[in-house]
Design a protein around this motif. Structure first.
Motif, PDB file in Angstrom:
ATOM      1  N   LYS A  57       1.021  -1.262  -0.224  1.00 44.08           N
ATOM      2  CA  LYS A  57      -0.204  -0.004   0.007  1.00 44.08           C
ATOM      3  C   LYS A  57       1.070   1.165   0.402  1.00 44.08           C
ATOM      4  O   LYS A  57       0.583   2.224  -0.682  1.00 44.08           O
ATOM      5  CB  LYS A  57      -0.916  -0.169   0.649  1.00 44.08           C
ATOM      6  N   ALA A  58       2.109   1.284   0.912  1.00 38.53           N
ATOM      7  CA  ALA A  58       2.987   2.037   0.751  1.00 38.53           C
ATOM      8  C   ALA A  58       3.226   2.620  -0.535  1.00 38.53           C
ATOM      9  O   ALA A  58       3.745   3.406  -0.683  1.00 38.53           O
ATOM     10  CB  ALA A  58       3.891   2.253   2.070  1.00 38.53           C
ATOM     11  N   ILE A  59       3.991   1.707  -1.327  1.00 36.33           N
ATOM     12  CA  ILE A  59       4.773   1.422  -2.216  1.00 36.33           C
ATOM     13  C   ILE A  59       3.683   2.063  -3.727  1.00 36.33           C
ATOM     14  O   ILE A  59       3.656   3.453  -4.441  1.00 36.33           O
ATOM     15  CB  ILE A  59       5.598   0.450  -3.012  1.00 36.33           C
ATOM     16  N   GLU A  60       2.226   1.922  -2.605  1.00 35.82           N
ATOM     17  CA  GLU A  60       1.103   2.215  -4.162  1.00 35.82           C
ATOM     18  C   GLU A  60       1.210   3.736  -4.185  1.00 35.82           C
ATOM     19  O   GLU A  60       1.055   4.304  -5.475  1.00 35.82           O
ATOM     20  CB  GLU A  60       0.153   1.730  -4.051  1.00 35.82           C
ATOM     21  N   ILE A  61       1.521   4.082  -3.155  1.00 34.15           N
ATOM     22  CA  ILE A  61       0.469   5.376  -2.269  1.00 34.15           C
ATOM     23  C   ILE A  61       1.992   6.484  -2.897  1.00 34.15           C
ATOM     24  O   ILE A  61       2.179   7.677  -3.329  1.00 34.15           O
ATOM     25  CB  ILE A  61       0.745   5.613  -1.117  1.00 34.15           C
ATOM     26  N   PHE A  62       3.447   5.958  -2.758  1.00 29.46           N
ATOM     27  CA  PHE A  62       4.652   6.727  -2.942  1.00 29.46           C
ATOM     28  C   PHE A  62       4.684   6.787  -4.821  1.00 29.46           C
ATOM     29  O   PHE A  62       4.842   7.832  -5.066  1.00 29.46           O
ATOM     30  CB  PHE A  62       5.246   5.451  -2.780  1.00 29.46           C
ATOM     31  N   LYS A  63       4.400   5.752  -5.626  1.00 27.33           N
ATOM     32  CA  LYS A  63       4.462   5.973  -6.993  1.00 27.33           C
ATOM     33  C   LYS A  63       3.441   6.846  -7.668  1.00 27.33           C
ATOM     34  O   LYS A  63       3.502   7.476  -8.475  1.00 27.33           O
ATOM     35  CB  LYS A  63       3.998   4.125  -7.598  1.00 27.33           C
ATOM     36  N   THR A  64       2.163   6.660  -6.565  1.00 26.90           N
ATOM     37  CA  THR A  64       1.326   8.190  -6.837  1.00 26.90           C
ATOM     38  C   THR A  64       1.476   9.285  -6.769  1.00 26.90           C
ATOM     39  O   THR A  64       1.713  10.198  -7.748  1.00 26.90           O
ATOM     40  CB  THR A  64      -0.024   8.145  -6.644  1.00 26.90           C
ATOM     41  N   GLU A  65       2.476   9.449  -5.271  1.00 22.04           N
ATOM     42  CA  GLU A  65       2.804  11.088  -5.411  1.00 22.04           C
ATOM     43  C   GLU A  65       4.333  11.553  -6.295  1.00 22.04           C
ATOM     44  O   GLU A  65       4.849  12.337  -6.391  1.00 22.04           O
ATOM     45  CB  GLU A  65       3.268  10.999  -3.958  1.00 22.04           C
ATOM     46  N   VAL A  71       9.862   2.778  -8.703  1.00 23.33           N
ATOM     47  CA  VAL A  71       9.941   1.814  -7.440  1.00 23.33           C
ATOM     48  C   VAL A  71      10.710  -0.047  -7.793  1.00 23.33           C
ATOM     49  O   VAL A  71       9.944  -0.666  -8.105  1.00 23.33           O
ATOM     50  CB  VAL A  71       9.007   2.205  -6.835  1.00 23.33           C
ATOM     51  N   ASP A  72      11.965  -0.169  -7.379  1.00 22.00           N
ATOM     52  CA  ASP A  72      12.443  -1.191  -7.783  1.00 22.00           C
ATOM     53  C   ASP A  72      12.857  -2.232  -6.092  1.00 22.00           C
ATOM     54  O   ASP A  72      12.821  -1.479  -4.934  1.00 22.00           O
ATOM     55  CB  ASP A  72      14.158  -1.648  -8.621  1.00 22.00           C
ATOM     56  N   VAL A  73      11.607  -2.789  -6.035  1.00 18.50           N
ATOM     57  CA  VAL A  73      10.991  -4.205  -4.536  1.00 18.50           C
ATOM     58  C   VAL A  73      11.824  -5.150  -5.175  1.00 18.50           C
ATOM     59  O   VAL A  73      11.417  -5.850  -5.821  1.00 18.50           O
ATOM     60  CB  VAL A  73       9.905  -3.949  -4.464  1.00 18.50           C
ATOM     61  N   LYS A 328      21.355   6.448  -2.758  1.00 15.44           N
ATOM     62  CA  LYS A 328      21.533   7.351  -3.969  1.00 15.44           C
ATOM     63  C   LYS A 328      20.831   7.487  -3.880  1.00 15.44           C
ATOM     64  O   LYS A 328      20.295   8.996  -4.014  1.00 15.44           O
ATOM     65  CB  LYS A 328      21.715   6.340  -5.251  1.00 15.44           C
ATOM     66  N   SER A 329      19.506   7.636  -3.304  1.00 16.69           N
ATOM     67  CA  SER A 329      18.139   8.375  -3.086  1.00 16.69           C
ATOM     68  C   SER A 329      17.435   8.797  -1.557  1.00 16.69           C
ATOM     69  O   SER A 329      16.405   8.069  -0.963  1.00 16.69           O
ATOM     70  CB  SER A 329      17.123   7.409  -4.174  1.00 16.69           C
ATOM     71  N   LYS A 330      18.430   9.510  -0.926  1.00 20.00           N
ATOM     72  CA  LYS A 330      17.763   9.279   0.370  1.00 20.00           C
ATOM     73  C   LYS A 330      16.727  10.477   0.580  1.00 20.00           C
ATOM     74  O   LYS A 330      15.633   9.683   2.001  1.00 20.00           O
ATOM     75  CB  LYS A 330      19.527  10.037   2.101  1.00 20.00           C
ATOM     76  N   THR A 331      16.316  11.253   0.200  1.00 22.14           N
ATOM     77  CA  THR A 331      15.288  11.839   0.583  1.00 22.14           C
ATOM     78  C   THR A 331      14.199  11.218   0.147  1.00 22.14           C
ATOM     79  O   THR A 331      13.241  11.111   0.787  1.00 22.14           O
ATOM     80  CB  THR A 331      15.565  13.060  -0.445  1.00 22.14           C
ATOM     81  N   LEU A 332      14.121  10.631  -0.984  1.00 26.08           N
ATOM     82  CA  LEU A 332      12.966   9.535  -1.695  1.00 26.08           C
ATOM     83  C   LEU A 332      12.688   8.350  -0.515  1.00 26.08           C
ATOM     84  O   LEU A 332      11.798   7.916  -0.359  1.00 26.08           O
ATOM     85  CB  LEU A 332      13.173   9.154  -2.982  1.00 26.08           C
ATOM     86  N   ALA A 333      14.081   8.111  -0.061  1.00 24.77           N
ATOM     87  CA  ALA A 333      13.500   6.844   1.354  1.00 24.77           C
ATOM     88  C   ALA A 333      12.470   7.439   2.321  1.00 24.77           C
ATOM     89  O   ALA A 333      11.916   6.681   2.471  1.00 24.77           O
ATOM     90  CB  ALA A 333      14.652   6.764   1.493  1.00 24.77           C
ATOM     91  N   GLU A 334      13.622   9.052   2.431  1.00 27.18           N
ATOM     92  CA  GLU A 334      12.822   9.222   3.987  1.00 27.18           C
ATOM     93  C   GLU A 334      11.083   9.371   3.967  1.00 27.18           C
ATOM     94  O   GLU A 334      10.524   9.701   4.643  1.00 27.18           O
ATOM     95  CB  GLU A 334      13.404  11.050   4.250  1.00 27.18           C
ATOM     96  N   ASP A 335      11.151  10.350   1.949  1.00 22.39           N
ATOM     97  CA  ASP A 335       9.532  10.312   2.140  1.00 22.39           C
ATOM     98  C   ASP A 335       8.711   8.632   1.820  1.00 22.39           C
ATOM     99  O   ASP A 335       7.733   8.815   2.140  1.00 22.39           O
ATOM    100  CB  ASP A 335       9.188  10.774   0.588  1.00 22.39           C
ATOM    101  N   PHE A 336       9.058   7.657   1.575  1.00 18.75           N
ATOM    102  CA  PHE A 336       8.748   6.054   1.301  1.00 18.75           C
ATOM    103  C   PHE A 336       8.586   6.325   3.153  1.00 18.75           C
ATOM    104  O   PHE A 336       7.526   5.601   3.043  1.00 18.75           O
ATOM    105  CB  PHE A 336       9.682   5.419   0.988  1.00 18.75           C
TER     106      PHE A 336
END
Length: 435
Positions: A57-65, A71-73, A328-336
């Motif tokens: 669910k969190a990944i789904e929201i992240f992709k929308t935003e 997103v590589d899971v 490499k993507s710390k800000t994106l990580a924090e958003d997630f």
């Protein structure tokens, strides 16, 4: 679910060959980190578990935003991350955010070695320090020696967990056995099952489950001061004292009586879980992380209870999200991470039995899920969380597994097992504290 064993091998080899030094540990999302257009997430939750459904669910929201971000899971296993994280995270091909085990010997060790990003500033900025409060912060913070409970934020938990018992009520009814509420009743139930030709305890000696059963017994005979000494080094642990001796001798007794299968030493947690789900065993002592899967797959009448007679239980806040120093993507990580604490994700956890830290418990309507959540609430209310047996020192997980396998195989006596545990514990404690 894709298990990236080959990736672990490749990344581990590259890390061992790398000569570049670690970059300095950053604080929060600053430090000039330039995010890529990919967020790489590693976790080890099955898709049908409460956590797996919540992370999806969190990944789904992240992709929308973040529509421009891929997103590589990658699904790892607990064992892969447990054994290889230190090697992998010294390299450059690392995840941006990773689920990791909490405690001195795991997240604490990586934090003290500069392999994890400090999240203290972002925790304050995003309000994580308010949403994850009180004792739940214990596993989020680590000092310069890697000891949990103080220092900087290096991880963010967003669910709770504890070890209890899962019972096949159909098998209990078949043999006329009441659900035990005391330790004596529990032992009587084990004996009755065995008399009827049924091995009562689903177990796994090749991974964590047997160690958690042993620790339940330690907590049955011990008290809070023993936990503080064992986990937080407030004083020395008496390894040949009453609690440790009685617990190890009791486990040995159960092995000798056939309450644990003779082949359990070589079985994995997955083996154990599948055997319980299939109805082979009446009792499984394990964690709340199994709950969602049991809800989906078990066909018989079952229940989840606390270990009979205990006021202390293995458990804590859940595993934590960490951001590697070389991400490499710390800000994106924090958003997630921030998204995983939102009500819409936390409520998925609650509805599926994941014990959310910031969810709305009034949303829980399923009786079994409410039962699980109440059991956890009772433990927290009584200050009954006692963490996990492998937490205190680095490498102790493997030692516990090995020593207890020897007990199941009857190649070591309880006293010899305790001597083996003591040696590794005391050595690791010296390494941590420097004395």
């Amino acid at each position: 679910m894709r298990i990236s064993t080959r990736r672990w091998a490749a990344v581990g080899t590259a890390a061992l060959l790398a000569t570049a030094t670690l970059t300095a540990c950053s604080s929060g999302s600053g430090g000039g980190n330039s995010d890529s257009k990919t967020l790489t997430v590693w976790h080890y939750e099955s898709d049908d578990s409460a956590m797996g459904q919540a992370w999806n669910k969190a990944i789904e929201i992240f992709k929308t935003e973040h529509p421009g971000v891929k997103v590589d899971v990658e699904h790892q296993t607990f064992e892969q991350i447990q054994k290889n994280a230190k090697i992998v995270l010294t390299g450059k091909d690392v995840p941006d955010v990773m689920e990791y085990n909490k405690g001195n010997a795991t997240a604490g060790q990586l934090a003290s070695q500069g392999l994890l990003t400090s999240l203290t500033d972002v925790a304050k900025a995003k309000g994580w320090d308010k949403e994850v409060s009180g004792s739940l912060q214990t596993t989020a913070k680590y000092d310069e020696n890697g000891l949990m409970g103080s220092g900087d934020w290096y991880g963010v938990p967003n669910y709770g967990e504890f070890v209890g018992m899962y019972l096949n009520k159909d098998l209990f009814a078949k043999y006329g056995i009441a659900v035990p509420t005391t330790f004596d009743e529990f032992e009587a139930a084990l004996a009755t099952f065995k008399t009827n030709g049924v091995t009562p305890l689903a177990e796994a000696g090749a991974e964590y489950p047997l160690g958690q059963l042993w620790y339940e017994l330690v907590l049955h005979y011990g008290d809070r001061s023993l936990v503080d000494n064992y986990q937080l080094f407030k004083s020395d642990v008496d390894w040949q004292g009453d609690a440790m001796t009685k617990a190890t001798e009791k486990l040995d007794e159960w092995v000798k009586k056939g309450y644990i299968a003779s082949d359990a030493a070589g079985l994995t947690a997955e083996d154990m879980g599948v055997s319980f789900i299939n109805g082979t065993f009446p009792i499984m002592v394990s964690g709340s992380w199994w709950f969602g899967r049991l809800q989906e797959q078990v066909k018989f009448d079952w229940a989840q209870t606390l270990f009979p007679g205990n006021t202390l239980h293995p458990g804590s806040s859940g595993n934590i999200w960490v951001v590697p120093t070389n991400a490499k993507s710390k800000t994106l990580a924090e958003d997630f991470i921030d998204i995983t604490l939102r009500p819409e994700v936390q409520n998925v956890l609650g509805e599926k039995g994941g014990l959310p830290v910031a969810g709305d418990t009034s949303k829980i309507t399923d009786p079994k899920t409410a039962e699980l959540t109440q059991n956890f609430a009772d433990i927290v209310k009584d200050d009954g969380l006692a963490f996990y047996p492998d937490w205190p020192v680095a490498g102790f997980y493997d030692v516990i597994v090995s020593q207890l396998q020897s007990l199941v195989n009857q190649s070591k006596s309880p006293a010899e097992v305790l001597d083996g545990l003591k040696g590794a514990y005391e050595s690791g404690k010296t390494d941590l504290l420097g004395s």
